[in-house]
Design a protein around this motif. Sequence first.
Motif, PDB file in Angstrom:
ATOM      1  N   ILE A 261       0.839  -1.210   0.000  1.00  0.00           N
ATOM      2  CA  ILE A 261       0.000   0.000   0.000  1.00  0.00           C
ATOM      3  C   ILE A 261       0.871   1.256   0.000  1.00  0.00           C
ATOM      4  N   GLY A 262       1.956   1.233   0.797  1.00  0.00           N
ATOM      5  CA  GLY A 262       2.854   2.383   0.859  1.00  0.00           C
ATOM      6  C   GLY A 262       2.289   3.513   1.699  1.00  0.00           C
ATOM      7  N   HIS A 263       3.080   4.580   1.848  1.00  0.00           N
ATOM      8  CA  HIS A 263       2.676   5.727   2.669  1.00  0.00           C
ATOM      9  C   HIS A 263       1.473   6.417   2.044  1.00  0.00           C
ATOM     10  N   ARG A 264       0.361   6.433   2.778  1.00  0.00           N
ATOM     11  CA  ARG A 264      -0.887   7.042   2.307  1.00  0.00           C
ATOM     12  C   ARG A 264      -1.338   6.500   0.943  1.00  0.00           C
ATOM     13  N   GLY A 265      -1.038   5.235   0.692  1.00  0.00           N
ATOM     14  CA  GLY A 265      -1.503   4.578  -0.538  1.00  0.00           C
ATOM     15  C   GLY A 265      -0.677   4.872  -1.776  1.00  0.00           C
ATOM     16  N   LEU A 268       0.516   1.704  -3.857  1.00  0.00           N
ATOM     17  CA  LEU A 268      -0.595   1.025  -4.522  1.00  0.00           C
ATOM     18  C   LEU A 268      -1.055   1.819  -5.756  1.00  0.00           C
ATOM     19  N   ARG A 269      -1.070   3.152  -5.623  1.00  0.00           N
ATOM     20  CA  ARG A 269      -1.448   3.991  -6.776  1.00  0.00           C
ATOM     21  C   ARG A 269      -0.438   3.827  -7.913  1.00  0.00           C
ATOM     22  N   GLU A 270       0.842   3.738  -7.543  1.00  0.00           N
ATOM     23  CA  GLU A 270       1.911   3.555  -8.538  1.00  0.00           C
ATOM     24  C   GLU A 270       1.737   2.220  -9.277  1.00  0.00           C
TER      25      GLU A 270
END
Length: 311
Positions: A261-265, A268-270
């Motif tokens: 997910i990563g920092h603040r999503g 996942l957006r990437e």
Amino acid sequence: MSEEHAPTHRSGFACLVGRPNAGKSTLTNALVGQKIAIASSKPQTTRHAVRGIITRPDGQLVLIDTPGLHRPRTLLGERLNDLVRDTWTEVDVVGVCLPCDQRIGPGDTYLIQQISELERRPKVVALATKTDLVSKERVLSHLVDVDAVGKELGVEWAEVIPCSATAGHQVDLVRDTLLRLLPEGPAYYPDGEITDEPEETLIAELIREAALEGVRDELPHSIAVVIDEILPREGRPADKPLTDIFASIVVERESQKGIIIGHRGARLREIGTDAREQINRLLGTRVHLNLHVKVLKEWQRDPKYLGRLGF
């Protein structure tokens, strides 16, 4: 034209084998002329046998890209190795990928020995891959080693071909050679078909490829992707269709979920952005990709989860 002078049509199956990260998937894509297998610097990227179909007037080659044979640490690993060995028994030709940027090691020797012990041994071609990464002198030295290991293990190479899928070096020769070694026979697939992989599987693999990039070494084995739903968006103009794809990225632990997910999503957006571009090309239409991350604890070791994920 009389039958005795009719051109020979060859058809059959070949598979590329090798240690993990030997360049099998990249070479498969180059031979087929289109991306059908995901490629990554991470070992054991390929998880099932992907068929690429090459059709020409003189024959049809069905090319099977298999997972890398490796020392299994999980039930998934054991099943992938079984898949590789099962594939060997079904093909006419095996191309052994031996990358020029690495010395021939115990893993290569083990793999070639396994092929030499098959009851029905296919024709075997040595493919010295990744020539673009080394000097000409290193390629020549590697070819000497390839010849020596074949003699040592009692495998007669039908051909030894240095090549680079990335640089396009001798890819045509590899394709011609594999086709020439096939038996005479009719085409198995209609002209124009390049893979028999279901679209859903190809989409899941493209998402997994995007998820693999930039993650830590221990994480790739824990990532699987499941397509939950594919739906055409209602109310769109006929000339501007949009496809909604809902998919789950499956990991084994909560800590891994956080990495994906990563920092603040952000991560996942990437992943979504990278995968969407590839899926747009695959489907020839715009897609909206809805990703979420799910934890299935130790799924690689659980027969129930493996079955649910298609292994």
